[in-house]
Design a protein around this motif. Structure first.
Motif, PDB file in Angstrom:
ATOM      1  N   THR A 257       0.848  -1.190   0.000  1.00 57.16           N
ATOM      2  CA  THR A 257       0.000   0.000   0.000  1.00 57.16           C
ATOM      3  C   THR A 257       0.879   1.234   0.000  1.00 57.16           C
ATOM      4  OG1 THR A 257      -1.917   1.026   1.049  1.00 57.16           O
ATOM      5  CG2 THR A 257      -0.220   0.125   2.515  1.00 57.16           C
ATOM      6  N   SER A 258       0.255   2.402   0.240  1.00 52.33           N
ATOM      7  CA  SER A 258       0.988   3.664   0.337  1.00 52.33           C
ATOM      8  C   SER A 258       0.414   4.485   1.483  1.00 52.33           C
ATOM      9  CB  SER A 258       0.901   4.445  -0.975  1.00 52.33           C
ATOM     10  OG  SER A 258       1.662   5.646  -0.900  1.00 52.33           O
ATOM     11  N   ASP A 259       1.158   5.527   1.865  1.00 52.68           N
ATOM     12  CA  ASP A 259       0.715   6.381   2.965  1.00 52.68           C
ATOM     13  C   ASP A 259      -0.095   7.582   2.482  1.00 52.68           C
ATOM     14  OD1 ASP A 259       2.970   7.325   1.697  1.00 52.68           O
ATOM     15  OD2 ASP A 259       3.992   7.992   3.517  1.00 52.68           O
ATOM     16  N   HIS A 260       0.093   7.985   1.238  1.00 52.11           N
ATOM     17  CA  HIS A 260      -0.623   9.129   0.666  1.00 52.11           C
ATOM     18  C   HIS A 260      -0.260   9.213  -0.808  1.00 52.11           C
ATOM     19  CE1 HIS A 260       3.186  11.340   0.602  1.00 52.11           C
ATOM     20  NE2 HIS A 260       3.366  10.936   1.862  1.00 52.11           N
ATOM     21  N   GLY A 261      -0.912  10.125  -1.515  1.00 53.59           N
ATOM     22  CA  GLY A 261      -0.614  10.322  -2.916  1.00 53.59           C
ATOM     23  C   GLY A 261       0.257  11.549  -3.142  1.00 53.59           C
ATOM     24  N   GLU A 262       0.068  12.182  -4.308  1.00 53.29           N
ATOM     25  CA  GLU A 262       0.878  13.335  -4.678  1.00 53.29           C
ATOM     26  C   GLU A 262       0.080  14.207  -5.645  1.00 53.29           C
ATOM     27  OE1 GLU A 262       3.370  14.319  -3.194  1.00 53.29           O
ATOM     28  OE2 GLU A 262       5.236  14.475  -4.350  1.00 53.29           O
ATOM     29  N   GLU A 263       0.250  15.502  -5.509  1.00 54.84           N
ATOM     30  CA  GLU A 263      -0.492  16.429  -6.368  1.00 54.84           C
ATOM     31  C   GLU A 263       0.446  17.092  -7.366  1.00 54.84           C
ATOM     32  OE1 GLU A 263      -3.607  20.230  -6.114  1.00 54.84           O
ATOM     33  OE2 GLU A 263      -2.801  19.327  -4.277  1.00 54.84           O
ATOM     34  N   PHE A 264       0.020  17.126  -8.612  1.00 54.43           N
ATOM     35  CA  PHE A 264       0.777  17.779  -9.689  1.00 54.43           C
ATOM     36  C   PHE A 264      -0.108  18.836 -10.353  1.00 54.43           C
ATOM     37  CE2 PHE A 264       2.837  13.623  -9.266  1.00 54.43           C
ATOM     38  CZ  PHE A 264       4.168  13.984  -9.187  1.00 54.43           C
ATOM     39  N   GLN A 265      -0.512  19.817  -9.567  1.00 55.25           N
ATOM     40  CA  GLN A 265      -1.366  20.895 -10.058  1.00 55.25           C
ATOM     41  C   GLN A 265      -2.777  20.413 -10.400  1.00 55.25           C
ATOM     42  OE1 GLN A 265      -0.417  24.684 -10.980  1.00 55.25           O
ATOM     43  NE2 GLN A 265       0.294  23.892  -9.006  1.00 55.25           N
ATOM     44  N   ASP A 266      -3.182  19.248  -9.879  1.00 49.69           N
ATOM     45  CA  ASP A 266      -4.549  18.778 -10.104  1.00 49.69           C
ATOM     46  C   ASP A 266      -5.550  19.802  -9.593  1.00 49.69           C
ATOM     47  OD1 ASP A 266      -4.172  15.429 -10.484  1.00 49.69           O
ATOM     48  OD2 ASP A 266      -2.592  16.503  -9.429  1.00 49.69           O
ATOM     49  N   HIS A 267      -5.199  20.418  -8.467  1.00 54.13           N
ATOM     50  CA  HIS A 267      -6.025  21.476  -7.894  1.00 54.13           C
ATOM     51  C   HIS A 267      -5.132  22.659  -7.517  1.00 54.13           C
ATOM     52  CE1 HIS A 267      -8.838  18.059  -7.496  1.00 54.13           C
ATOM     53  NE2 HIS A 267      -9.769  18.987  -7.596  1.00 54.13           N
ATOM     54  N   ASP A 268      -4.270  23.022  -8.453  1.00 51.89           N
ATOM     55  CA  ASP A 268      -3.403  24.209  -8.320  1.00 51.89           C
ATOM     56  C   ASP A 268      -2.380  24.086  -7.201  1.00 51.89           C
ATOM     57  OD1 ASP A 268      -4.827  25.486 -10.412  1.00 51.89           O
ATOM     58  OD2 ASP A 268      -6.353  26.133  -8.982  1.00 51.89           O
ATOM     59  N   GLY A 269      -2.008  22.863  -6.850  1.00 52.76           N
ATOM     60  CA  GLY A 269      -1.003  22.680  -5.814  1.00 52.76           C
ATOM     61  C   GLY A 269      -0.004  21.604  -6.192  1.00 52.76           C
ATOM     62  N   TRP A 270       1.011  21.469  -5.356  1.00 54.03           N
ATOM     63  CA  TRP A 270       2.047  20.473  -5.576  1.00 54.03           C
ATOM     64  C   TRP A 270       2.180  19.585  -4.334  1.00 54.03           C
ATOM     65  CZ3 TRP A 270       3.740  20.417 -10.441  1.00 54.03           C
ATOM     66  CH2 TRP A 270       3.788  21.594 -11.175  1.00 54.03           C
ATOM     67  N   LEU A 271       2.806  18.450  -4.528  1.00 54.35           N
ATOM     68  CA  LEU A 271       3.234  17.576  -3.437  1.00 54.35           C
ATOM     69  C   LEU A 271       2.054  17.038  -2.620  1.00 54.35           C
ATOM     70  CD1 LEU A 271       6.306  19.731  -2.338  1.00 54.35           C
ATOM     71  CD2 LEU A 271       6.256  17.864  -3.992  1.00 54.35           C
ATOM     72  N   HIS A 272       2.132  17.068  -1.308  1.00 54.99           N
ATOM     73  CA  HIS A 272       1.098  16.496  -0.447  1.00 54.99           C
ATOM     74  C   HIS A 272       1.149  17.200   0.905  1.00 54.99           C
ATOM     75  CE1 HIS A 272       4.854  14.172   0.083  1.00 54.99           C
ATOM     76  NE2 HIS A 272       4.552  14.232   1.369  1.00 54.99           N
ATOM     77  N   GLY A 273       0.220  16.844   1.791  1.00 55.71           N
ATOM     78  CA  GLY A 273       0.196  17.443   3.115  1.00 55.71           C
ATOM     79  C   GLY A 273      -0.513  18.775   3.171  1.00 55.71           C
ATOM     80  N   ARG A 274      -1.223  19.138   2.086  1.00 55.93           N
ATOM     81  CA  ARG A 274      -1.889  20.428   2.050  1.00 55.93           C
ATOM     82  C   ARG A 274      -3.396  20.301   1.851  1.00 55.93           C
ATOM     83  NH1 ARG A 274       3.132  20.527   0.163  1.00 55.93           N
ATOM     84  NH2 ARG A 274       4.487  22.305   0.593  1.00 55.93           N
ATOM     85  N   THR A 275      -3.817  19.390   0.985  1.00 57.54           N
ATOM     86  CA  THR A 275      -5.238  19.233   0.687  1.00 57.54           C
ATOM     87  C   THR A 275      -5.653  17.785   0.904  1.00 57.54           C
ATOM     88  OG1 THR A 275      -4.963  18.651  -1.659  1.00 57.54           O
ATOM     89  CG2 THR A 275      -4.961  21.000  -1.100  1.00 57.54           C
ATOM     90  N   LEU A 276      -6.973  17.537   0.772  1.00 60.54           N
ATOM     91  CA  LEU A 276      -7.515  16.183   0.952  1.00 60.54           C
ATOM     92  C   LEU A 276      -8.236  15.704  -0.300  1.00 60.54           C
ATOM     93  CD1 LEU A 276      -8.837  16.613   4.599  1.00 60.54           C
ATOM     94  CD2 LEU A 276      -6.893  15.204   3.874  1.00 60.54           C
TER      95      LEU A 276
END
Length: 628
Positions: free
Chosen positions: A436-455
């Motif tokens: 499994t994994s602990d979380h995903g990653e954002e690539f501007q999907d919602h105007d942000g990067w990385l993780h730990g900011r949105t849900l």
């Protein structure tokens, strides 16, 4: 008879000239090491003595090419040169590394920027070098040949003590020996729990991604859960939930520096009590013993426990600690896993493997770095959190995603080595493998990067695969919505281990054979509708998922509560906020969200907040959890 010849008549590499050279070199190293050790001690370094012993040997290493170059030069001429060069090195190196660590985190070691830093540090180091020049010249001129031999002998003793210290520290760490547990555990399975850090579910080829990122995992005969939520959006809270079966609201390991409570009962502790040999190998410092994650492990390896970690508080050690077999690559974790497998022989074991490769910075090794974007010729960005890279063009973003995918493919190939090792041991069919994994990653999907900011889904939806041949004979796609909280009770059921009181997940054992509740809501396990609380730790965000509905709640600094409601079936990208149009659904889920928070708070543990030392802070900064 005492040799009173001046060193001007002795060649540098004669026994007496070499003795004087060793004395001068070691003295500079001892002074440098003493300064670094004192600075380390002030910042609570774990082993100042090793730092002090390391620097004389490092300076000796730098002196070797100079000694060879000046082999036939009279010692009176060569010694001042040697001393001045080494003083310059001992000044320039910590200065350059200090600038890099303080201001240029994330810049590749080989880069124009760091080249400029090295040149600047070298020029700045000329000032103290020129200031000590008269002292070095007088020291060399005052030595006689016989004195060179005497101080050389004394120096060899000091060097020998330094070598003994480092040999003792850097001796290989091997697990075991372990007690024989075969009679105690009988036919209960081994367990390998694999966490692939920062892996969003939709970037596995078996979960529909356009790139062939996971051929090894695709070929694994496993129950493949199509809709799994991490309870939080970054490593510490999600991994703590995975290992304890408790929600972040309960275990409270939710902030930078949070230490998992000793009152939490981990999977390793539960299986160790049953007689299993337990191991914990992590490439992510956040999930290490420094924050309490190795409770119950008989043998644990992380960046913090490797011998070179003792050098991290010193400037030169920061560079070497990354070069001497770090745990940033899957191949290094596999090497340690092989040591663990070698030690257990045919004993029953539990091994937690935490790989970090997809995590930013996105730097997979060749050929994986260009595997999915061979023609790109623009600016390569490996860490979008570094603001000097902004603005990032769409084409640069695409290349970043391709490098992320390349890291996943590299990791997938590395997992093939683990599976092959289990085959070679003859235990594959009697080993439960959970991935499994602990979380995903954002690539501007919602105007942000990385993780730990949105849900959003890209940061909270993770893969979950369960492989155990006696229960899962072939690949099975399971549509139920499940959570990382469900992993621990599932493993306990498969291994025949009693559940401790207070677990907040549900065993997925009834679903491993492909049984379904029909609607995929996850309620079929107990017959009741099921909701999933997502904790936006470090932010004022919470979310609640029930069926195809997802409610996101954000508390603004002025106390205003903002709601967003998404229909994930018809709007999987979460673009259309229906909170206004479907107020009935929003109100119902908001009440359920608050009820879930209260329910989890009923089992609230106490989490210690530790003071990070400089080495720990630097590791967190490298992971993007502290500002660049």
């Amino acid at each position: 008879m005492t040799d009173q010849r001046p060193l001007s008549d002795v060649k540098l590499l004669s026994p007496k000239g070499l003795g004087a050279a060793l004395a001068l070199t070691t003295s500079i190293g001892l002074v440098w090491g003493a300064v670094e050790a004192v600075v380390g001690a002030v910042h609570a370094a774990p082993d100042p003595l090793t730092i002090a012993a390391f620097h004389p040997l490092a300076v000796l290493g730098a002196a070797v090419p100079l000694l060879l170059a000046w082999a036939r030069v009279p010692a009176r001429v060569a010694l001042p040169r040697l001393g001045l060069v080494l003083v310059w090195v001992a000044t320039a190196v910590p200065l350059a590394i200090g600038i890099n660590v303080s201001f240029l985190t994330g810049v590749p070691m080989v880069s124009a920027t760091n080249a400029g830093v090295v040149v600047g540090a070298g020029l700045a180091a000329l000032v103290p070098t020129l200031l000590v020049r008269p002292l070095v010249r007088r020291a060399a001129a005052g030595l006689h040949a016989s004195a060179g031999a005497a101080v050389g002998l004394a120096t060899l003793i000091v060097v020998g003590l330094c070598v003994l210290r480092l040999v003792g520290v850097f001796a290989p760490t091997n697990p075991g020996p372990w007690p024989d547990n075969r009679g105690q555990l009988g036919h209960r399975p081994n367990v390998v729990l694999i966490l692939l850090d920062t892996l969003r579910a939709d970037h596995l080829s078996s979960y529909g991604h356009e790139h062939e990122t996971t051929p090894v995992l695709d070929a694994l005969k496993a129950a493949r859960f199509r809709r799994t939520y991490a309870p939080a959006h970054w490593t510490a809270p999600s991994t703590a939930s995975l290992l304890t079966g408790l929600h972040p609201v309960s275990h409270r390991t939710t902030g930078l520096g949070s230490v998992l409570s000793e009152d939490a009962v981990t999977l390793a502790e539960l299986l160790a009590d049953e007689g299993y040999v337990t191991g914990h190998i992590t490439g992510n410092f956040v999930a290490s013993e420094a924050f309490g994650f190795t409770q119950g492990a008989d043998w644990a390896i992380s960046e913090a426990t490797l011998p070179q970690a003792r050098l991290m508080p010193c400037s030169l050690g920061r560079v070497l600690a990354r070069k001497l077999a770090p745990l940033t690559r899957a191949v290094h974790l596999n090497d340690w896993a092989d040591r663990f497998f070698d030690s257990v022989d045919d004993r029953r074991f539990f091994l937690y493997l935490h790989y970090k490769d997809p995590h930013q910075p996105y730097v997979p090794p060749p050929p994986y770095d260009t595997l999915f974007d061979e023609k790109f010729g623009g600016r390569v960005i490996v860490d979008p959190a570094i603001r000097r890279h902004w603005p990032i063009t769409e084409r640069e973003r695409e290349n970043m995603v391709a490098r992320y995918d390349g890291a996943i493919r590299y990791l997938d190939d590395a997992l093939g080595r683990v599976f092959a090792r289990l085959d070679a041991m003859g235990v594959r069919d009697e080993t439960l493998i959970v991935i499994t994994s602990d979380h995903g990653e954002e690539f501007q999907d919602h105007d942000g990067w990385l993780h730990g900011r949105t849900l959003y889904e890209e940061t909270t939806r993770v893969p979950l695969l369960v492989s155990y041949p006696p229960l899962v004979a072939d690949t099975v796609d399971v549509p139920e919505t499940v959570s990382l909280l469900d992993v621990l009770p599932t493993i306990l059921d498969v291994t025949g281990t009693d559940h401790p009181p207070g677990l907040q997940g549900r065993s997925l054992l009834p679903l491993l054979g492909g049984a379904s509740d029909g609607d995929g809501s996850g309620g079929g396990i107990s017959g009741a509708p099921r909701g999933f609380l997502l904790d936006g730790t470090k932010t004022e965000r919470m979310a609640y998922v029930e069926g195809d509905w997802k409610l996101a709640r954000r508390v603004m600094p002025d106390g205003e509560v903002r709601l967003a409601l998404y229909d994930l079936k018809n709007d999987p990208a979460e673009r259309i906020n229906l909170a206004g149009k479907r107020k009935d659904v929003a109100d119902r889920l908001l009440a359920a969200l608050q009820a879930a928070i209260e329910r989890y708070r009923a089992v609230e543990l106490t989490s210690e907040q530790k003071q990070l030392d400089p080495a720990e802070a630097e590791r967190l900064r490298a992971l993007g959890y502290l500002g660049h």
